[in-house]
Write a protein that holds these residues in place. Structure first.
Motif, PDB file in Angstrom:
ATOM      1  N   GLY A 394      -7.313  -8.761   8.126  1.00  0.00           N
ATOM      2  CA  GLY A 394      -7.933  -9.788   7.403  1.00  0.00           C
ATOM      3  C   GLY A 394      -7.878  -9.842   5.851  1.00  0.00           C
ATOM      4  O   GLY A 394      -7.865 -11.138   5.138  1.00  0.00           O
ATOM      5  N   LEU A 395      -7.208  -8.886   5.235  1.00  0.00           N
ATOM      6  CA  LEU A 395      -6.975  -9.008   3.975  1.00  0.00           C
ATOM      7  C   LEU A 395      -5.634  -9.806   3.432  1.00  0.00           C
ATOM      8  O   LEU A 395      -5.310 -10.416   2.479  1.00  0.00           O
ATOM      9  CB  LEU A 395      -6.727  -7.681   3.169  1.00  0.00           C
ATOM     10  N   CYS A 396      -4.745  -9.770   4.710  1.00  0.00           N
ATOM     11  CA  CYS A 396      -3.523 -10.567   4.488  1.00  0.00           C
ATOM     12  C   CYS A 396      -3.392 -11.904   5.599  1.00  0.00           C
ATOM     13  O   CYS A 396      -2.669 -12.520   5.069  1.00  0.00           O
ATOM     14  CB  CYS A 396      -2.203  -9.709   4.890  1.00  0.00           C
ATOM     15  N   SER A 397      -4.085 -12.095   6.184  1.00  0.00           N
ATOM     16  CA  SER A 397      -4.254 -13.359   7.281  1.00  0.00           C
ATOM     17  C   SER A 397      -4.682 -14.673   6.401  1.00  0.00           C
ATOM     18  O   SER A 397      -4.493 -15.734   6.697  1.00  0.00           O
ATOM     19  CB  SER A 397      -4.973 -13.156   8.439  1.00  0.00           C
ATOM     20  N   SER A 398      -5.186 -14.580   5.136  1.00  0.00           N
ATOM     21  CA  SER A 398      -5.510 -15.756   4.474  1.00  0.00           C
ATOM     22  C   SER A 398      -4.228 -16.357   4.039  1.00  0.00           C
ATOM     23  O   SER A 398      -3.401 -15.936   3.603  1.00  0.00           O
ATOM     24  CB  SER A 398      -6.123 -15.304   3.164  1.00  0.00           C
ATOM     25  N   PRO A 399      -4.016 -17.586   4.404  1.00  0.00           N
ATOM     26  CA  PRO A 399      -3.078 -18.528   4.049  1.00  0.00           C
ATOM     27  C   PRO A 399      -2.492 -18.258   2.409  1.00  0.00           C
ATOM     28  O   PRO A 399      -1.453 -18.605   2.222  1.00  0.00           O
ATOM     29  CB  PRO A 399      -3.254 -19.732   4.229  1.00  0.00           C
ATOM     30  N   TYR A 400      -3.338 -17.755   1.715  1.00  0.00           N
ATOM     31  CA  TYR A 400      -3.091 -17.648   0.368  1.00  0.00           C
ATOM     32  C   TYR A 400      -2.221 -16.521  -0.215  1.00  0.00           C
ATOM     33  O   TYR A 400      -2.232 -16.114  -1.355  1.00  0.00           O
ATOM     34  CB  TYR A 400      -4.219 -18.065  -0.626  1.00  0.00           C
ATOM     35  N   SER A 401      -2.189 -15.490   0.849  1.00  0.00           N
ATOM     36  CA  SER A 401      -1.433 -14.222   0.608  1.00  0.00           C
ATOM     37  C   SER A 401      -0.202 -14.141   1.364  1.00  0.00           C
ATOM     38  O   SER A 401      -0.146 -14.821   2.304  1.00  0.00           O
ATOM     39  CB  SER A 401      -2.292 -13.122   0.812  1.00  0.00           C
ATOM     40  N   THR A 402       0.965 -13.416   1.053  1.00  0.00           N
ATOM     41  CA  THR A 402       1.838 -13.195   1.708  1.00  0.00           C
ATOM     42  C   THR A 402       1.724 -11.818   2.350  1.00  0.00           C
ATOM     43  O   THR A 402       1.552 -10.840   1.576  1.00  0.00           O
ATOM     44  CB  THR A 402       3.214 -13.048   0.799  1.00  0.00           C
ATOM     45  N   CYS A 403       1.788 -11.917   3.753  1.00  0.00           N
ATOM     46  CA  CYS A 403       1.635 -10.768   4.621  1.00  0.00           C
ATOM     47  C   CYS A 403       2.955  -9.913   4.892  1.00  0.00           C
ATOM     48  O   CYS A 403       3.645 -10.575   5.098  1.00  0.00           O
ATOM     49  CB  CYS A 403       0.852 -11.227   5.737  1.00  0.00           C
ATOM     50  N   VAL A 404       2.971  -8.730   4.625  1.00  0.00           N
ATOM     51  CA  VAL A 404       4.277  -8.047   4.556  1.00  0.00           C
ATOM     52  C   VAL A 404       4.176  -7.015   5.515  1.00  0.00           C
ATOM     53  O   VAL A 404       3.519  -6.226   5.497  1.00  0.00           O
ATOM     54  CB  VAL A 404       4.518  -7.270   3.077  1.00  0.00           C
ATOM     55  N   GLY A 405       5.292  -7.256   6.622  1.00  0.00           N
ATOM     56  CA  GLY A 405       5.528  -6.473   7.463  1.00  0.00           C
ATOM     57  C   GLY A 405       6.484  -5.359   7.360  1.00  0.00           C
ATOM     58  O   GLY A 405       6.842  -5.066   6.431  1.00  0.00           O
ATOM     59  N   GLY A 406       6.860  -4.689   8.429  1.00  0.00           N
ATOM     60  CA  GLY A 406       7.770  -3.531   8.419  1.00  0.00           C
ATOM     61  C   GLY A 406       8.986  -3.582   9.527  1.00  0.00           C
ATOM     62  O   GLY A 406       8.657  -4.169  10.531  1.00  0.00           O
ATOM     63  N   ASP A 483       4.684 -12.378   7.342  1.00  0.00           N
ATOM     64  CA  ASP A 483       5.322 -13.602   6.555  1.00  0.00           C
ATOM     65  C   ASP A 483       6.927 -13.008   6.598  1.00  0.00           C
ATOM     66  O   ASP A 483       7.818 -13.853   6.566  1.00  0.00           O
ATOM     67  CB  ASP A 483       4.711 -13.971   5.394  1.00  0.00           C
ATOM     68  N   VAL A 484       6.936 -11.825   6.037  1.00  0.00           N
ATOM     69  CA  VAL A 484       8.294 -11.130   5.593  1.00  0.00           C
ATOM     70  C   VAL A 484       8.193  -9.637   5.832  1.00  0.00           C
ATOM     71  O   VAL A 484       7.075  -9.213   5.890  1.00  0.00           O
ATOM     72  CB  VAL A 484       8.721 -11.700   4.332  1.00  0.00           C
ATOM     73  N   SER A 485       9.233  -9.177   5.963  1.00  0.00           N
ATOM     74  CA  SER A 485       9.109  -7.585   6.278  1.00  0.00           C
ATOM     75  C   SER A 485      10.380  -6.722   5.145  1.00  0.00           C
ATOM     76  O   SER A 485      11.317  -7.517   4.683  1.00  0.00           O
ATOM     77  CB  SER A 485       9.352  -7.172   7.449  1.00  0.00           C
ATOM     78  N   LEU A 486       9.856  -5.543   5.083  1.00  0.00           N
ATOM     79  CA  LEU A 486      10.959  -4.606   4.493  1.00  0.00           C
ATOM     80  C   LEU A 486      10.921  -3.217   5.331  1.00  0.00           C
ATOM     81  O   LEU A 486      10.112  -3.363   6.074  1.00  0.00           O
ATOM     82  CB  LEU A 486      11.009  -4.243   2.885  1.00  0.00           C
ATOM     83  N   SER A 487      11.724  -2.411   5.015  1.00  0.00           N
ATOM     84  CA  SER A 487      11.566  -1.094   5.745  1.00  0.00           C
ATOM     85  C   SER A 487      10.409  -0.215   5.661  1.00  0.00           C
ATOM     86  O   SER A 487       9.812  -0.661   4.508  1.00  0.00           O
ATOM     87  CB  SER A 487      13.097  -0.213   5.183  1.00  0.00           C
ATOM     88  N   ALA A 488       9.837   0.159   6.705  1.00  0.00           N
ATOM     89  CA  ALA A 488       8.722   0.842   6.597  1.00  0.00           C
ATOM     90  C   ALA A 488       8.691   2.035   7.402  1.00  0.00           C
ATOM     91  O   ALA A 488       7.516   2.717   7.524  1.00  0.00           O
ATOM     92  CB  ALA A 488       7.486  -0.188   6.983  1.00  0.00           C
ATOM     93  N   GLY A 579       8.058 -11.375  11.310  1.00  0.00           N
ATOM     94  CA  GLY A 579       7.807 -12.730  10.426  1.00  0.00           C
ATOM     95  C   GLY A 579       9.251 -13.056  10.215  1.00  0.00           C
ATOM     96  O   GLY A 579       9.851 -13.383  11.255  1.00  0.00           O
ATOM     97  N   LEU A 580       9.595 -13.709   9.052  1.00  0.00           N
ATOM     98  CA  LEU A 580      10.981 -14.243   8.582  1.00  0.00           C
ATOM     99  C   LEU A 580      12.029 -13.349   8.823  1.00  0.00           C
ATOM    100  O   LEU A 580      13.189 -13.537   8.737  1.00  0.00           O
ATOM    101  CB  LEU A 580      10.922 -15.019   7.404  1.00  0.00           C
ATOM    102  N   GLY A 581      11.757 -11.933   8.774  1.00  0.00           N
ATOM    103  CA  GLY A 581      12.665 -10.736   8.510  1.00  0.00           C
ATOM    104  C   GLY A 581      12.697 -10.243   7.398  1.00  0.00           C
ATOM    105  O   GLY A 581      11.775 -10.335   6.301  1.00  0.00           O
ATOM    106  N   SER A 582      13.656  -9.571   6.997  1.00  0.00           N
ATOM    107  CA  SER A 582      13.640  -8.744   5.528  1.00  0.00           C
ATOM    108  C   SER A 582      14.379  -9.815   4.620  1.00  0.00           C
ATOM    109  O   SER A 582      15.108 -10.872   5.060  1.00  0.00           O
ATOM    110  CB  SER A 582      14.411  -7.503   5.629  1.00  0.00           C
TER     111      SER A 582
END
Length: 960
Positions: A394-406, A483-488, A579-582
Motif C-alpha cells: 500500500g505504500l507504493c500502490s498510490s498512483p503518485y509513487s513509482t512502484c519498483v519491482g525486481g 511500474d518498473v524493475s531492476l535486479s533484486a 511492470g514495464l521491465g528494467s
C-alpha cells in the motif's frame, strides 16, 4: 522530547493564514458547530486485522505513552478536483503550469485544511490532554502525543494487548471515532498499534566461493548502461536523494562501501526527526543499503538520511516520510518498506496517497519497493506459505509513487563468461554488459525458500490512473504495480558492507534506491525536478512500442507466484511481475523529455466520491466524460467491485460526441450486505482506459415495535433503529397524530422518538412510521366505550309530540361526541353536555318508535298513536219530497280523528257523510213506509250504532 508551546503553534497557524491570504487563496472552513463528544462518528477500517478478540490478552495500562500519533486531515471535494487538475497540468507540456512545482506552504494554502479548522482541531486534542506539534506545512497532518487513557476517551475505543505469533502487541480493539463536527475534515489516525511495516531486504554473509557474483555500482552501471551517462558528466552533481528510515547507520560503513566501489568520499547527511533511535536491528541494514546504493548510482548526489524513531503507536517510516515531503528535502525520495493495503487500513492508505500527492505537486519523484513476497503482499517474505491472498504494498500502490519491482539475471547461468569477467577492474567491477532478465522469484515454489519474489498485482484501493496505458497493461480498472524493475535477486546480490562485515543483500530494497540514483541523474540532465515519474515512464513505453527509443528491457520470463498463492507471469510489454521491465539508463535519461507532452486522453469524474444505497432503494449519480488533446473515440463504461446484492446500470453505457455524461444508478436488493466497497468506474476506449473511484456504502436498516396495541391517551413512544455504521436515517410518518420531536434522525444504531396524540374517538386507528426505508405499523386504541354516559336510554312521548333532553357525561370531559337521529320525525340539537330532541305529532292511530345515536350509544323514543272519542247526536227529521230525512251530528274529541258512516238497511240511504273527519253532519234519506207496521233499520256512524224506527213517524236512537 519536548514540543513547541501552544503559543508558538498559534503563531505558526496565524502566519500560514497570512501567507494564504497574500497568495489570494484560502482554504474553506469546514468544521461547523460544537465539537461534541456526545455526537461521534466511527472511522471504519482502522483496526489492524491481527487485533482479533480471540488473541486479546488484557488491557493497556492507562498511563502508557503513545507518542507522535498522526491525525490524517483531508481537503474537500473542490480542493481534490483542483489538485488533480494541477497535477495533470504539471505533466502537460501544453499547460502554463508545466513543471510549475509548488512549495509545501503553497500546497497547504491551496489544498490543506484551513487555519481556523487546524486551530479548532488542535484545541480539541489539547482539551483531551494531548500535546500537539505544529501543523505540517502541507496542513494535512497533525502530530500529537498522549496516553492510552486519553486516546480511549478522545476516540471512543479501547486499547488492548494481543498475543500474535508469540509476540505481544498493543492495538485499538475497535475503529476509532471522532466528533461528528470533524467528520468532513478528519480521516482518522494513521495507526493506534505497534504492528510495523516490513523492510524489503534479505541479507546473508558474502563469500567469494561458490561462483557467485556480487554487484557493486560499477557492475550495475555496466549492466544497465549507466557508464555512458557518467562519461557525459552526469553523476548526480547538484541533485539530492532523501532516504526514509527508522534506524541510524554507521557513516563509516558508507565510506567503506564507496572505497570498495572506487568512489570519492561523499558522506550522507543524517537528519534526526525527533530523538535518535540508534542502530536498530534489521533496520540498520535497510538504511545502510539504501544510502550506499542511492549514492553509489548517483555518486555526487547529496544523500539525506531521514531518521524518525518508531513509537508505541507510530511507525518511524511514517514520520520520516512526512518530514521529507513537508520539508521539500530532495527531488527524489526512496523508501524500502511496505505493508499491504488491507493491513494499513483506511486512514493509513489515505495518509500515504495524500502525502505522495503533495510530493508530486512539489516536483518530488517518489520511489517505493513493490515488496518481496511476490503476489502475496500481506504475508511476510520469510513465511513458508501464503495465507492472506493476493495483495500489493500500500505504500507504493498510490498512483503518485513509482512502484519498483525486481528481476533476476538468467542469461549468465549457462554462459557466465559472456557477461562476467574473470577478475575485477578498478572499483571491483566484473560485469561486462546487460544480462537478460526474468521476473525475480527465489521462493520455495521454485526451489528457493520462503516467499522471496517480486511484489506485484492489482490494487484493491485505487482506480487505474489515466496515464497507466501501454502495451500489456490489463484493462482491469485498477492501479497495477509494479511500474518498473531492476535486479533484486540473491543470485547476483548487492554487496553491502556493515559493521565490519560484507553482506550479500537482495530484494526490492536494493532495486528501489538504485533506481532512485538513476532518477537523480535524470533530474540533473533535465535541470529540473520531475515530479511523478509514472506518466513519462508509460508514455516512453508506448513510444518504444511504436519504434521509439528502447528505454525498457522487456522482461518476458518467470512469474511472481509463491507457495500458497498463484502469481502473474512476466510477458511481452507490461506485466504484474516486473511492470514495464528494467531500464536502459542512458536511453531513459536522454529520452526523458520525449515522454513528456500532451497526449490524447479522456477523464472520468463522478458528481460525488461516495454513494449510500439502502435495501430496496436506488441512488443515482452522474459520470462525466471529458476529452483532452483531441481525443474523440467512444468510451464504454463499466463498474467493478459492486457489492453483492447491488446492481449498477449506466444510462447511456457509452459516452462520445454530445453524450458527455451518464447516469449511474445503484440499486440494492434484499440480499445486499451492509458494508463499504471500493467500486471502480471504468471507461475504456481501445487500449486507453481511465477510471474513477467510488466508495459505495450499503446500508441495512431494521425498525422495531411497538408490536402491541397502544392505549388511546397521549404517550411517548421509542422505536429501536438498527442501522449499519455510517448509515443515516430520518423518521417519517403518514399520519398527523404521530409527532416527531427530538431523536427524529441519526446515523448508525439509535432510537426514534415520537409522540402519539390522544385518540378521542372510539374507533381504533393506525399509522405507518418509517426510518431508512423500512416501516412499522403503530396501532392505537379508540377511546373506551365507558368514557360516555347518558342520563337516560329511552323516552315515551304522547301522540301530540313534544320536546325532551338527554344529558351526556364524558370522561375525560374533552372527549368529542356527536348526536344524530335515524328518523325524520325526530330532530336533535347538541350542546357541550346535552342533546335536545323534538318529536313531531303522531298522526297515525298506532304508536311508533325512533332511534337516536348519542356519543356512540343508542337512545330510543316511543310515541303513542292518536286516541279518538266520537259522539253521535240525532238531529231533526226533515221531509225530502215523498221521503223523510234525518240528520246526525258527529263530534270528535280530536279534530284529526276520522270516521265513516255506513247504512245497514236498504231503505236507509246516506245522502251525505260530511268530510269524514273531525266534527261534521251526516244526512240520511228514507223512503215512505208503505206497510201497515213500523220498520226498524240500523246504520253505523263514527263507530256508533244508530237505530231508525219508521212508522207513521220516524224515531232515531243512538246506541252506546
Amino acid at each position: 522530547m519536548s514540543y513547541p508551546s501552544r503559543r508558538s503553534f498559534q503563531l505558526a497557524i496565524a502566519l500560514a493564514s497570512l501567507l494564504s491570504m497574500a497568495a489570494g487563496v484560502e482554504a474553506r472552513d469546514r468544521v461547523r458547530g460544537v465539537i461534541d463528544g456526545r455526537a461521534m462518528v466511527e472511522r471504519p477500517g482502522n483496526r489492524h486485522p491481527s487485533a482479533r478478540a480471540d488473541l486479546a490478552t488484557g488491557e493497556v495500562s492507562a498511563d502508557t505513552r503513545m507518542e507522535r500519533m498522526l491525525l490524517v486531515l483531508s481537503g474537500d471535494a473542490e480542493q481534490e478536483q483542483a489538485l488533480e487538475k494541477l497535477l495533470d497540468e504539471q505533466q502537460d507540456t501544453g499547460s502554463p503550469n508545466y513543471q510549475k512545482w509548488i512549495t509545501p506552504e503553497g500546497f497547504g494554502d491551496r489544498f490543506g485544511v484551513s487555519s481556523a479548522d487546524l486551530q479548532r482541531i488542535s484545541d480539541w486534542l489539547e482539551i483531551h490532554g494531548f500535546e500537539v506539534e505544529p501543523a505540517t506545512d502541507g496542513r494535512r497532518t497533525l502530530v500529537f502525543s498522549g496516553t492510552a487513557a486519553q486516546v480511549e476517551r478522545a476516540f471512543s475505543t479501547r486499547m488492548r494487548t494481543y498475543d500474535v505469533n508469540g509476540r505481544r502487541h498493543i492495538s485499538n480493539a475497535s475503529s476509532p471515532s471522532i466528533p461528528l463536527a470533524l467528520a468532513g475534515v478528519v480521516e482518522g489516525v494513521v495507526s493506534l498499534h505497534d504492528f510495523r511495516k516490513g523492510g524489503m531486504a534479505r541479507a546473508t554473509p558474502a563469500y567469494t566461493s561458490g561462483g557467485s557474483h556480487y554487484l557493486l555500482p560499477g557492475d550495475l552501471a555496466a549492466i544497465y548502461d549507466v557508464k555512458a551517462l557518467y562519461a557525459s558528466g552526469l553523476d548526480g552533481t547538484g541533485t539530492s536523494i532523501a532516504v526514509i528510515s527508522r534506524s541510524n547507520i554507521l557513516v563509516s560503513d558508507v565510506a567503506q562501501f564507496r572505497g570498495m566501489a572506487g568512489l570519492a568520499p561523499n558522506p550522507p547527511r543524517v537528519i534526526l526527526n525527533g530523538r535518535d533511535p540508534g542502530l536498530q536491528s534489521g533496520d540498520q541494514m535497510e538504511a545502510t543499503a539504501d544510502v550506499q546504493w542511492a549514492g553509489g548510482v548517483a555518486p555526487n548526489a547529496s544523500i539525506f538520511l531521514v531518521i524518525s524513531a518508531t513509537t508505541t503507536t507510530t511507525d518511524g517510516i511514517d514520520l520520516s516520510a512526512t518530514y521529507a515531503v513537508n520539508n521539500n528535502l530532495a527531488p527524489v525520495i526512496t523508501l524500502s518498506y511496505g505493508l499491504c493495503e488491507a493491513m494499513m487500513g483506511a486512514a493509513e492508505n489515505k495518509f500515504y496517497n495524500s502525502l505522495w500527492q503533495q510530493a508530486a505537486a512539489q516536483g518530488i519523484t517518489v520511489l517505493v519497493s513493490s515488496g518481496d513476497s511476490g503476489s502475496a503482499g500481506c504475508d511476510g517474505a520469510g513465511s513458508s506459505t501464503a495465507h492472506y491472498g493476493s495483495a500489493v504494498n500500500g505504500l507504493c500502490s498510490s498512483p503518485y509513487s513509482t512502484c519498483v519491482g525486481g528481476t533476476m539475471f538468467s542469461g549468465d547461468t549457462a554462459n557466465p563468461g559472456k557477461y562476467w569477467s574473470a577478475g575485477n577492474t578498478p572499483g571491483n567491477v566484473s560485469a561486462l554488459s546487460y544480462i537478460p532478465e526474468v521476473a525475480w522469484n527465489e521462493s520455495g515454489g521454485v526451489g528457493g525458500g520462503g516467499l522471496w519474489a517480486s511484489g506485484g498485482g492489482a490494487s484493491n484501493v485505487y482506480a487505474k490512473p489515466g496515464w497507466q496505458s501501454a502495451p500489456g497493461v490489463p484493462a482491469d480498472g485498477r492501479r497495477d504495480v509494479p511500474d518498473v524493475s531492476l535486479s533484486a535477486s540473491a543470485h547476483d546480490g548487492y554487496l553491502v558492507p556493515m559493521s565490519g562485515a560484507n553482506w550479500c543483500v537482495s530484494g526490492t530494497s536494493l532495486s528501489t534506491p538504485s533506481l532512485a540514483g538513476l532518477m537523480a541523474l535524470s533530474v540533473q540532465k533535465q535541470n529540473a525536478r520531475l515530479g511523478n515519474a509514472n506518466p513519462v515512464l508509460y508514455a516512453l513505453a508506448s513510444n518504444q512500442a511504436k519504434g521509439g527509443a528502447a528505454v525498457f528491457h522487456d522482461v518476458a520470463g518467470g512469474n511472481n507466484g509463491v507457495p500458497g498463492q498463484s502469481g502473474f507471469d512476466a510477458a511481452p510489454g507490461y506485466d504484474l511481475a516486473t511492470g514495464l521491465g528494467s531500464v536502459d539508463a542512458f536511453e531513459l535519461v536522454n529520452h526523458w523529455s520525449e515522454g513528456a507532452g500532451a497526449r490524447p486522453s479522456f477523464g472520468l469524474a463522478l458528481s460525488k466520491p461516495s454513494a449510500l444505497v439502502a435495501m430496496g432503494l436506488q441512488v443515482g449519480l452522474r459520470v462525466s466524460f471529458t476529452a483532452a488533446n483531441g481525443f474523440s473515440a467512444p468510451v464504454t463504461l463499466a463498474a467493478q467491485g459492486i457489492p453483492k446484492g447491488v446492481t449498477a446500470t449506466f444510462t447511456p453505457a457509452t459516452l462520445s460526441g454530445s453524450a458527455t455524461s451518464s447516469t449511474l444508478t445503484l440499486s440494492a436488493g434484499a440480499s445486499a450486505t451492509a458494508g463499504v466497497a471500493n467500486v471502480i468506474i471504468n471507461g475504456t476506449s481501445g487500449t486507453l482506459s481511465n477510471s474513477a473511484a467510488l466508495s459505495v456504502r450499503v446500508c441495512t436498516y431494521a425498525l422495531e415495535g411497538p408490536s402491541a396495541l397502544l392505549a388511546s391517551g397521549q404517550q411517548s413512544v421509542v422505536s429501536k433503529v438498527t442501522a449499519s455504521a455510517g448509515c443515516g436515517w430520518t423518521g417519517t410518518t403518514d399520519s398527523a397524530w404521530v409527532i416527531f420531536a427530538s431523536g427524529a434522525s441519526g446515523e448508525g444504531p439509535g432510537v426514534l422518538n415520537y409522540t402519539l396524540a390522544s385518540n378521542t374517538t372510539p374507533v381504533q386507528r393506525q399509522a405507518v412510521v418509517s426510518a431508512g426505508g423500512v416501516s412499522i405499523t403503530v396501532k392505537q386504541s379508540g377511546a373506551a366505550a365507558v368514557a360516555f354516559k347518558l342520563s337516560a336510554v329511552s323516552a315515551n312521548v304522547a301522540s301530540l309530540g313534544g320536546t325532551g333532553s338527554v344529558t351526556v357525561s364524558a370522561s375525560p370531559s374533552t372527549l368529542a361526541w356527536t348526536a344524530s337521529s335515524a328518523v325524520s320525525w325526530i330532530s336533535v340539537k347538541s350542546s357541550s353536555t346535552q342533546v335536545t330532541y323534538t318529536v313531531a305529532a303522531n298522526t297515525g292511530a298506532g304508536s311508533r318508535s325512533g332511534v337516536l345515536t348519542i356519543a356512540g350509544q343508542t337512545f330510543t323514543v316511543v310515541q303513542a298513536g292518536l286516541t279518538c272519542i266520537s259522539t253521535v247526536t240525532a238531529g231533526r227529521v226533515i221531509a225530502t219530497g215523498s221521503s223523510l230525512g234525518v240528520t246526525l251530528a258527529v263530534t270528535e274529541s280530536v279534530t284529526a280523528c276520522t270516521w265513516s258512516a255506513v247504512s245497514n238497511a236498504s231503505w236507509i240511504t246516506i245522502v251525505s257523510a260530511g268530510g269524514g273527519r273531525g266534527n261534521d253532519v251526516v244526512t240520511l234519506s228514507m223512503g215512505a213506509n208503505g206497510g201497515a207496521a213500523s220498520r226498524v233499520g240500523t246504520l253505523t256512524v263514527a263507530g256508533k250504532v244508530v237505530t231508525v224506527t219508521e212508522g207513521l213517524s220516524v224515531t232515531v236512537t243512538v246506541g252506546p
